[in-house]
Motif scaffolding. Sequence first.
Motif, PDB file in Angstrom:
ATOM      1  N   LYS A 165       0.780  -1.358  -0.063  1.00 51.95           N
ATOM      2  CA  LYS A 165      -0.095  -0.009  -0.099  1.00 51.95           C
ATOM      3  C   LYS A 165       0.744   1.212  -0.086  1.00 51.95           C
ATOM      4  O   LYS A 165       0.645   2.381  -0.481  1.00 51.95           O
ATOM      5  N   LYS A 170      -3.552   7.024  -3.027  1.00 52.52           N
ATOM      6  CA  LYS A 170      -4.974   6.616  -2.403  1.00 52.52           C
ATOM      7  C   LYS A 170      -5.770   6.488  -3.639  1.00 52.52           C
ATOM      8  O   LYS A 170      -5.719   7.033  -4.567  1.00 52.52           O
ATOM      9  N   ASN A 171      -6.662   5.406  -3.341  1.00 52.46           N
ATOM     10  CA  ASN A 171      -7.471   4.827  -4.367  1.00 52.46           C
ATOM     11  C   ASN A 171      -6.887   4.384  -5.778  1.00 52.46           C
ATOM     12  O   ASN A 171      -7.627   4.146  -6.862  1.00 52.46           O
ATOM     13  N   THR A 191      -7.519  -7.956   1.855  1.00 51.82           N
ATOM     14  CA  THR A 191      -8.155  -7.229   2.587  1.00 51.82           C
ATOM     15  C   THR A 191      -8.016  -7.426   4.268  1.00 51.82           C
ATOM     16  O   THR A 191      -8.619  -6.530   4.905  1.00 51.82           O
ATOM     17  N   ASN A 195      -6.430  -2.318   4.614  1.00 51.84           N
ATOM     18  CA  ASN A 195      -5.814  -1.341   3.398  1.00 51.84           C
ATOM     19  C   ASN A 195      -6.426  -1.219   1.963  1.00 51.84           C
ATOM     20  O   ASN A 195      -6.185  -0.245   1.424  1.00 51.84           O
ATOM     21  N   GLU A 197      -9.954  -2.836  -0.568  1.00 50.70           N
ATOM     22  CA  GLU A 197     -11.206  -3.117  -0.729  1.00 50.70           C
ATOM     23  C   GLU A 197     -11.332  -3.752  -2.189  1.00 50.70           C
ATOM     24  O   GLU A 197     -10.471  -3.318  -3.087  1.00 50.70           O
ATOM     25  N   ARG A 223      -8.905  -1.675  -4.549  1.00 48.33           N
ATOM     26  CA  ARG A 223      -8.546  -0.206  -4.475  1.00 48.33           C
ATOM     27  C   ARG A 223      -7.833  -0.025  -3.104  1.00 48.33           C
ATOM     28  O   ARG A 223      -8.239  -0.580  -2.101  1.00 48.33           O
ATOM     29  N   ARG A 224      -6.694   0.935  -3.279  1.00 50.39           N
ATOM     30  CA  ARG A 224      -6.408   1.249  -1.610  1.00 50.39           C
ATOM     31  C   ARG A 224      -7.235   2.233  -1.075  1.00 50.39           C
ATOM     32  O   ARG A 224      -7.604   3.246  -1.598  1.00 50.39           O
ATOM     33  N   ARG A 225      -7.223   1.932   0.142  1.00 53.35           N
ATOM     34  CA  ARG A 225      -8.074   2.891   0.925  1.00 53.35           C
ATOM     35  C   ARG A 225      -7.255   3.851   1.191  1.00 53.35           C
ATOM     36  O   ARG A 225      -6.339   3.957   1.352  1.00 53.35           O
TER      37      ARG A 225
END
Length: 225
Positions: A165, A170-171, A191, A195, A197, A223-225
């Motif tokens: 991550k 982000k995203n 998941t 970090n 989804e 997707r990276r949160r």
Amino acid sequence: MDTTKLNHSKLGTKEYWDNFYKLEKENFAENPDDTGECWFADSGAEEKIVDFVFSNLDPNVSICDLGTGNGHLLFEILQEGWKGQLVGVDYSEASVQFAKTIAKTNDLNVEFYQSDILNLEDQFLKTNAGNFDLVLDKGTLDAIALSDNLYDGKTGQEVYPDTVKILLKKNAVLLVTSCNFTQDELIKVITASGNFEVWKTVEYPVFEFGGVKGSAICTVAFRRR
């Protein structure tokens, strides 16, 4: 029983991959048409990954390929017309040297670096924090899961989501392809840390055995949160 815990194997050792890519580099020196193994070729995974990337992302964004091996996946993406930065990393120096040799021989604009992305002190990880829009993994998590290396008491696959991550904005997207985990198992591993989804999945032919349906391989975009 936790089915995401795999038995250790030589495929999880750096020595194995150093020897493997040293031999592939020697083969390439004798025959420049021999650019080495294309992993998961039987399942058509690379073609599906390339199609997914071009169908879902802007071709001007940056990509990092983890456990890049001979760089084959990045070279395919480049030759399909990718315009953004393409970077491959591998913890095997022999792999990195082989991929660099192919790139130089064929004048392909792809960067390669030696890196252990599971090590928080790794220089590549530190200097590229938040740099990438897409991180690719084609079989690298599989190899990590077969290793008996520990990082502050945690296994590589437990550490993986936390360190990967760091490379992503982000995203941004992590696209993982695995032959050792089912889709549900892969989602559980990635998941677990909170970090990431699930964003999208790639479809493969489904077989049925003993009344249970499944695929020999899976690809999931997170997707990276």
